[in-house]
Every structure is written in C-alpha cells, then in structure tokens.
Design an enzyme around this catalytic site. Structure first.
Site, PDB file in Angstrom:
ATOM      1  N   GLY A   1       6.863   5.457  11.324  1.00  0.00           N
ATOM      2  CA  GLY A   1       6.760   4.659  10.095  1.00  0.00           C
ATOM      3  C   GLY A   1       6.733   5.597   8.910  1.00  0.00           C
TER       4      GLY A   1
ATOM      5  N   GLY B   1       6.836   4.737   5.673  1.00  0.00           N
ATOM      6  CA  GLY B   1       6.463   4.060   4.429  1.00  0.00           C
ATOM      7  C   GLY B   1       5.442   4.898   3.680  1.00  0.00           C
TER       8      GLY B   1
ATOM      9  N   GLY C   1       2.767   6.418   6.204  1.00  0.00           N
ATOM     10  CA  GLY C   1       3.340   7.414   7.100  1.00  0.00           C
ATOM     11  C   GLY C   1       3.822   8.663   6.376  1.00  0.00           C
TER      12      GLY C   1
ATOM     13  CG  ASN D   1       1.855  -5.315  11.173  1.00  0.00           C
ATOM     14  OD1 ASN D   1       3.028  -5.423  10.812  1.00  0.00           O
ATOM     15  ND2 ASN D   1       0.900  -4.910  10.366  1.00  0.00           N
TER      16      ASN D   1
ATOM     17  CB  VAL E   1      -3.131   3.956  10.659  1.00  0.00           C
ATOM     18  CG1 VAL E   1      -3.477   5.344  11.171  1.00  0.00           C
ATOM     19  CG2 VAL E   1      -1.691   3.920  10.180  1.00  0.00           C
TER      20      VAL E   1
ATOM     21  CG  HIS F   1     -10.196  -1.215   9.039  1.00  0.00           C
ATOM     22  ND1 HIS F   1     -10.897  -0.599   8.039  1.00  0.00           N
ATOM     23  CD2 HIS F   1      -8.899  -1.181   8.651  1.00  0.00           C
ATOM     24  CE1 HIS F   1     -10.058  -0.209   7.095  1.00  0.00           C
ATOM     25  NE2 HIS F   1      -8.843  -0.558   7.442  1.00  0.00           N
TER      26      HIS F   1
HETATM   27  N1  APR Z   1       9.498   1.499  13.960  1.00  0.00           N
HETATM   28  C1  APR Z   1       9.311   2.400  12.972  1.00  0.00           C
HETATM   29  N2  APR Z   1       9.024   2.049  11.712  1.00  0.00           N
HETATM   30  C2  APR Z   1       8.918   0.761  11.424  1.00  0.00           C
HETATM   31  C3  APR Z   1       9.098  -0.245  12.403  1.00  0.00           C
HETATM   32  C4  APR Z   1       9.405   0.176  13.729  1.00  0.00           C
HETATM   33  N3  APR Z   1       9.578  -0.697  14.708  1.00  0.00           N
HETATM   34  N4  APR Z   1       8.919  -1.443  11.800  1.00  0.00           N
HETATM   35  C5  APR Z   1       8.645  -1.201  10.507  1.00  0.00           C
HETATM   36  N5  APR Z   1       8.649   0.127  10.272  1.00  0.00           N
HETATM   37  C6  APR Z   1       8.447   0.834   9.022  1.00  0.00           C
HETATM   38  C7  APR Z   1       9.047   0.144   7.813  1.00  0.00           C
HETATM   39  O1  APR Z   1      10.454   0.312   7.775  1.00  0.00           O
HETATM   40  C8  APR Z   1       8.318   0.849   6.674  1.00  0.00           C
HETATM   41  O2  APR Z   1       9.038   1.976   6.196  1.00  0.00           O
HETATM   42  O3  APR Z   1       7.065   0.918   8.692  1.00  0.00           O
HETATM   43  C9  APR Z   1       7.004   1.291   7.311  1.00  0.00           C
HETATM   44  C10 APR Z   1       5.788   0.650   6.689  1.00  0.00           C
HETATM   45  O4  APR Z   1       5.660   1.185   5.405  1.00  0.00           O
HETATM   46  P1  APR Z   1       5.065   0.409   4.164  1.00  0.00           P
HETATM   47  O5  APR Z   1       5.713  -0.934   4.056  1.00  0.00           O
HETATM   48  O6  APR Z   1       5.119   1.335   2.998  1.00  0.00           O
HETATM   49  O7  APR Z   1       3.535   0.142   4.581  1.00  0.00           O
HETATM   50  P2  APR Z   1       2.339   1.223   4.568  1.00  0.00           P
HETATM   51  O8  APR Z   1       1.602   1.149   3.291  1.00  0.00           O
HETATM   52  O9  APR Z   1       2.871   2.529   5.008  1.00  0.00           O
HETATM   53  O10 APR Z   1       1.376   0.609   5.689  1.00  0.00           O
HETATM   54  C11 APR Z   1       1.694   0.689   7.057  1.00  0.00           C
HETATM   55  O11 APR Z   1      -0.624   0.728   7.682  1.00  0.00           O
HETATM   56  O12 APR Z   1      -2.540   0.374   6.409  1.00  0.00           O
HETATM   57  C12 APR Z   1      -1.629  -0.187   7.317  1.00  0.00           C
HETATM   58  O13 APR Z   1      -1.716  -2.537   6.761  1.00  0.00           O
HETATM   59  C13 APR Z   1      -0.918  -1.365   6.687  1.00  0.00           C
HETATM   60  O14 APR Z   1       0.054  -2.176   8.708  1.00  0.00           O
HETATM   61  C14 APR Z   1       0.316  -1.436   7.532  1.00  0.00           C
HETATM   62  C15 APR Z   1       0.594   0.036   7.882  1.00  0.00           C
END
Ligand code: APR
Length: 316
Positions: free
Chosen positions: A9, A11, A14, A102, A125, A182
């Site tokens: 991930g 985002g 990550g 999720n 996480v 949490h």
């Molecule tokens: N494999 C890899 N990455 C994935 C997948 C998958 N199957 N599905 C989604 N993603 C990626 C998305 O493409 C995105 O880039 O996960 C990333 C999530 O990033 P954000 O939307 O920026 O979310 P973020 O703030 O990073 O939070 C991620 O952590 O705190 C928790 O509640 C929050 O569940 C969320 C996670």
C-alpha cells in the site's frame, strides 16, 4: 544478508512508513507495493533520490501488484511485511465502517504474503485494526506471534502529546498507556501515566484527565474531520516503522501493540491492544502491567467487543 522489509500500500500511510524505514538506514531493502500502476515505482525513485541528501544507503524498490498476485515476486523472502492497503475513513465514518471493503483487500494481500514471504513478521495497520490483524493471521496461517497490529503505539503517542501540551512539559517526560481496542473500546490507563515519574493524577484533575482520555479515544476522528479527505499518517507511520525496526533489530523493546492474548489478564483467544516485547520473531511475550480493578474491567469489556467482531472476519 541485510534485512528486507515490504510495505504493502503506497498511499499516505504506506509511503511515509517506507520513507521512515529507509531513513533509519538499518534495512538493505525497503519494498513498496500498490495496485496503482507506477505509483510505488515513482515513489521509490523519488525516495532513492533523497539518499544522498539524507545520507542513507537503504534501497527502495517499488512494485505494482495485481490483485491476482502479479508482481508479488518483489516481496520474496521479506523479513517483515507492513500491510497498509485499504481505504481510510471519511469524516463521520467509524473505523468499523471500513470492515467489509478492507477485509477483502487485507485477505487478498495476506494470502500473497503467505505465499511469497512465508517467514515474515506481519505488521497490520489497515482499519478496523484489531479485526484486520486477526484476519491477516487467519489468511496467512502464520503463527500468532508473527502477526501483530499497530494501534497502541499511536494511541499512546496521542495521549502523551495531549498531556505534554496540557502541562507545558517535554513529551519525553511523559509516560502514558492505552490498551484495549483501536476504536470505541480503547482503554486509556491513567493509573500507569506519569510525568517525570510523578502520577498524572497528582498533576491534573480527574475531569481534565478524562477530557484528555476522550480526546485520545477520538484522536483519529479529530484528524479525519480536519483533513476532510484521508486519515492520519505521520504519527501512525512513525509507530509502524518503529515496530518494524524493533523486529529488524530483535530489540526486545516493550511496546503497546495489538497482539494475540492467551491467558494474560485472564483473557484468552483474541487479538487485543496490550504491551508486548518485540523481537525478531514478532511478539516475544505479552507483558502484563498493574491495572486498577476498573481498568481491568474495561479491558475485559474491550476484549469481548473485539472478540465478537473478530469471529465475524473469518467469513469475510
Ligand atoms: N494491494 C495493495 N495496495 C492496495 C490494495 C491492494 N489489494 N488495495 C488498495 N491499495 C492501496 C490503494 O491503491 C492506496 O494507494 O492502498 C493505498 C491506501 O492509501 P490511502 O488511500 O492514502 O490510505 P492511507 O491513509 O494510507 O491508509 C491506509 O491505514 O490507517 C489505516 O484506515 C486507514 O485502512 C487505512 C490504511
């Protein structure tokens, strides 16, 4: 061979975790993956170009993956995998509102992790945290001590920050503790909170402590409401990265984390926020701390609340 850590991930959570892990300069490789074509590669290239400036040698590798497992060779034999894949909350949402969507993502990721990095310690996480940690263990079938979740480090850091601000003291003089889930059944533990070794209750009124406890419990929602889009990631990524570092260094550090509880506090068979000693194999042991009767009762309530939800995730 140097250590290899993967962050799934790319985002906000990550990518900041990957950056922190790289800047520690204790890993040989940090792998960053995402399903968005090119995003992890682009971020990795950018991070690598910061190496001469920040002075670290760790290499960051970006890899796009498919939901069918394409591209997962990049994570092969990782020592640690941090799973951040999943949607964040929107204002007004609870973490539990993310459960269905999720769960699918985390299950899919965990199955690939089991295949390509069968010896990894997995740090989850994605939210809702306690449930996603339980699901990652079910989907990987890894020993329970090798799957843990990040939450207590973050909740404790928020509590500590609020106490330090309230008293106008350095954060390093403050020690706080939160256990439980949490989420709504987070259990702040005021009896274990101190400032320069003095009990917090000597320095703040019960009402003020309760106010800070409530703000801590709602700490994530407060950030979400301000951001309007996305959720917190600077403090969360600091917590996850420190946990991964403790595993990499086999440090034995005691941290509040989401861990499998098996008899401690009279609670069994559930992933719950507790303090635990962290080492190369993940959780070395859960460390019990002295709780007041009221705090222990709250922890048991939290355990039953997350137990019910964790039973549901097996089928998601
Ligand atoms: N494999 C890899 N990455 C994935 C997948 C998958 N199957 N599905 C989604 N993603 C990626 C998305 O493409 C995105 O880039 O996960 C990333 C999530 O990033 P954000 O939307 O920026 O979310 P973020 O703030 O990073 O939070 C991620 O952590 O705190 C928790 O509640 C929050 O569940 C969320 C996670």
């Amino acid at each position: 061979m140097g250590k290899k850590v993967t962050v799934v991930g790319a985002g906000f959570y990550g990518s900041t975790t990957a950056q922190r892990l790289a800047e520690y300069d204790v890993f040989e490789t940090v792998v960053l993956t995402d399903i968005i074509e090119g995003k992890p590669e682009g971020l990795a290239l950018d991070m690598n170009q910061s190496r001469p400036i920040e002075g670290f040698e760790t290499k960051v590798v970006g890899a796009t993956t498919g939901t069918g497992g394409e591209g997962y060779e990049a994570i092969a034999d990782s020592d640690i995998v941090v799973i951040t894949a999943g949607l964040p909350r929107k204002p007004g949402m609870s973490r539990m509102d993310l459960l269905g969507v999720n769960a699918k993502i985390v299950r899919g990721v965990a199955e690939q992790v089991a295949k390509y990095a069968p010896n990894a310690v997995v740090i989850v996480v994605s939210n809702p945290l306690d449930e996603m940690t339980a699901l990652a263990q079910i989907a990987t079938q890894f020993p329970r001590n090798r799957v843990l979740g990040q939450a207590g480090m973050l909740d404790t850091a928020r509590f500590t920050h609020f106490v330090a601000e309230e008293l106008g003291v350095p954060v390093k003089s403050v020690r706080t503790l939160t256990l439980g889930s949490h989420g709504d059944t987070m259990v702040p533990v005021p009896s274990q909170c101190t400032v320069d070794g003095k009990p917090l209750s000597d320095l703040l009124s019960a009402d003020k402590i309760e106010e800070l406890v409530v703000r801590t419990r709602n700490g994530g929602a407060e950030v979400v409401a301000l951001l309007k889009t996305g959720s917190a990631y600077y403090a969360p990524s600091a917590a996850a990265a420190r946990m991964a570092k403790a595993v990499a260094e086999d440090s034995g550090a005691v941290m509040p984390v989401c861990a499998w509880v098996d008899g401690e506090y009279g609670i069994s068979g559930v992933y719950l926020g507790v303090e635990a000693e962290i080492g190369a194999g993940g959780i070395r042991k859960v460390v019990e701390t002295n709780l007041t009767d009221a705090e222990l009762a709250e922890l048991k309530v939290a355990a039953e609340a997350v137990r019910a939800k964790q039973a549901d995730v097996a089928n998601l």
